[in-house]
Design an enzyme around this catalytic site. Structure first.
Site, PDB file in Angstrom:
ATOM      1  N   LYS A 109     -10.039  -6.388  -6.485  1.00  0.00           N
ATOM      2  CA  LYS A 109     -11.082  -5.409  -6.774  1.00  0.00           C
ATOM      3  C   LYS A 109     -10.513  -4.144  -7.399  1.00  0.00           C
ATOM      4  CE  LYS A 109     -14.003  -6.794  -2.880  1.00  0.00           C
ATOM      5  NZ  LYS A 109     -13.324  -6.710  -1.574  1.00  0.00           N
ATOM      6  N   LYS A 157      -2.445 -10.990  -8.395  1.00  0.00           N
ATOM      7  CA  LYS A 157      -3.720 -11.666  -8.109  1.00  0.00           C
ATOM      8  C   LYS A 157      -4.903 -10.845  -8.599  1.00  0.00           C
ATOM      9  CE  LYS A 157      -4.809  -9.740  -3.626  1.00  0.00           C
ATOM     10  NZ  LYS A 157      -5.504  -9.879  -2.385  1.00  0.00           N
ATOM     11  N   LYS A 196       0.835  -1.212   0.000  1.00  0.00           N
ATOM     12  CA  LYS A 196       0.000   0.000   0.000  1.00  0.00           C
ATOM     13  C   LYS A 196       0.867   1.259   0.000  1.00  0.00           C
ATOM     14  CE  LYS A 196      -4.034  -1.930   0.155  1.00  0.00           C
ATOM     15  NZ  LYS A 196      -4.938  -1.920  -0.968  1.00  0.00           N
TER      16      LYS A 196
END
Ligand code: AMP
Ligand code: TRP
Length: 332
Positions: free
Chosen positions: A198, A195, A113
């Site tokens: 969203k 991966k 992040k």
């Protein structure tokens, strides 16, 4: 005999996709008859990225609807919104006193992040695993169905639990990752870049809300190559992913036939993708339709979430009361 307690959550950060379905929800559905299950929409967690206030409710309701449409039965499990159980926030505060900066800074998801959103490295991101531990320990869960990407967070939850127990007395069980079919399913993005998630490439992510044609288009564009030249070659990850998806939604003999084509170096990825697209569209359609129907019935969803929250708060308040006593917050 009382059933074992299970907790899991999905963030309300966007549309649910095949990774959520095969990595998480499918396990929830398999567990609902034999365990005491608490499944929630992690809306507090989603606040790390400051979602628009006007969109939050819709996101939460959609995730709930998509869970039910995937087979989760709100009569059998407590299905709730995390923020409807404010005891979560109290346990989060308590656990924060037992979490060390150094260990939080080392968490790979945090480091990701920091890389992805350097302008918004807030303390909520750093303490994300603490909030997750609070969700789990709040119900004294022993089993947590999550994808492989969450294993480290779960290890931290165990650490916080054992630190609490060592300091204040035995109270929390140590939660373990649980998967019904043992294997950790990890769905890769169709572009072969990491991966399926969203927030990554939406054209390489298949959502449970995608129409048949959208699914076909996305699968036809999935990354492939010119095929193996040596018999029984090792599959590149992006090809493995197509086989994995096929094994999850196509007939076993279909997968076998393409696998033997691969091993014999005569695989035609175009044909494989066509077949996969059809089988995937057939698989997703009933979920999409049921979820759309549910989202139209807001009153029904509201009732389900309220009933779920009530059940969750009953268990949560017991835990908080016990934790407060052990800590010494017990004045009157
Ligand atoms: P998230 O969308 O990050 O809130 O994840 C909700 C659940 O879905 C967690 O249990 C994740 O482990 C699982 N999950 C998310 N993405 C994937 C993926 N690509 N493959 C497998 N499981 C996933
Ligand atoms: N962190 C999880 C994810 O991103 C979502 C989550 C939040 C969760 N709280 C949880 C999962 C508690 C299991 C248990 O996938």
């Amino acid at each position: 005999m009382s059933k074992e307690i299970v907790v899991s959550g999905i963030r309300s950060t966007g549309y649910l996709h095949l990774g959520n379905y095969f990595g998480a929800i499918q396990n929830y559905v398999l567990m609902q008859d034999n365990y005491d299950c608490f499944f929630f929409v992690a809306d507090y967690h989603s606040l790390t990225t400051h979602p628009k206030p006007t969109e939050l409710k819709q996101n939460v309701f959609r995730v709930a609807a998509e869970n039910i449409a995937s087979g989760l039965d709100p009569e059998k499990v407590a299905l709730y919104a995390q923020s409807d159980v404010p005891e979560t926030a109290e346990l989060y505060l308590i656990l924060n006193m037992l979490a060390y900066m150094g260990e939080l800074e080392k968490v790979p998801t945090f480091k990701d992040k920091v890389r992805q959103q350097p302008d918004n490295v807030n303390a909520g991101l750093l303490t994300y695993p603490v909030l997750m531990a609070a969700d789990i320990l709040l119900h004294k869960a022993v089993k947590v169905p999550v994808g492989k990407d969450q294993e480290q967070h779960l290890e931290m939850a165990r650490n916080f639990a054992s630190r609490f127990n060592a300091r204040y007395g035995d109270f929390f069980p140590e939660p373990q990752v649980f998967r019904f079919n043992h294997e950790a399913v990890k769905i890769m993005s169709l572009d072969g870049e990491g991966k399926m998630s969203k927030s990554e490439n939406i054209n390489a992510t298949i959502y449970l809300s995608d129409e048949d044609d959208v699914i076909r288009k996305k699968i036809m564009k999935a990354k492939t190559d010119s095929g193996p030249t040596e018999p029984n070659s090792v599959m590149p990850e992006y090809i493995q992913n197509l086989f994995l998806l096929m094994s999850l939604c196509s007939k076993p003999e279909t997968v076998e036939s393409f696998r033997s084509n691969f091993n014999n170096c005569n695989i035609r990825y175009g044909d494989m993708k066509k077949q996969l697209a059809e089988d995937m569209a057939t698989f997703v359609a009933p979920i999409r339709e049921h979820a759309a129907e549910l989202q139209k019935d807001e009153e029904k969803l509201r009732k389900i979430l309220k009933a779920g929250a009530e059940k969750a708060r009953e268990s949560a308040s017991k835990t908080i009361e016990g934790a407060r006593k052990l800590i010494g917050i017990n004045y009157y």
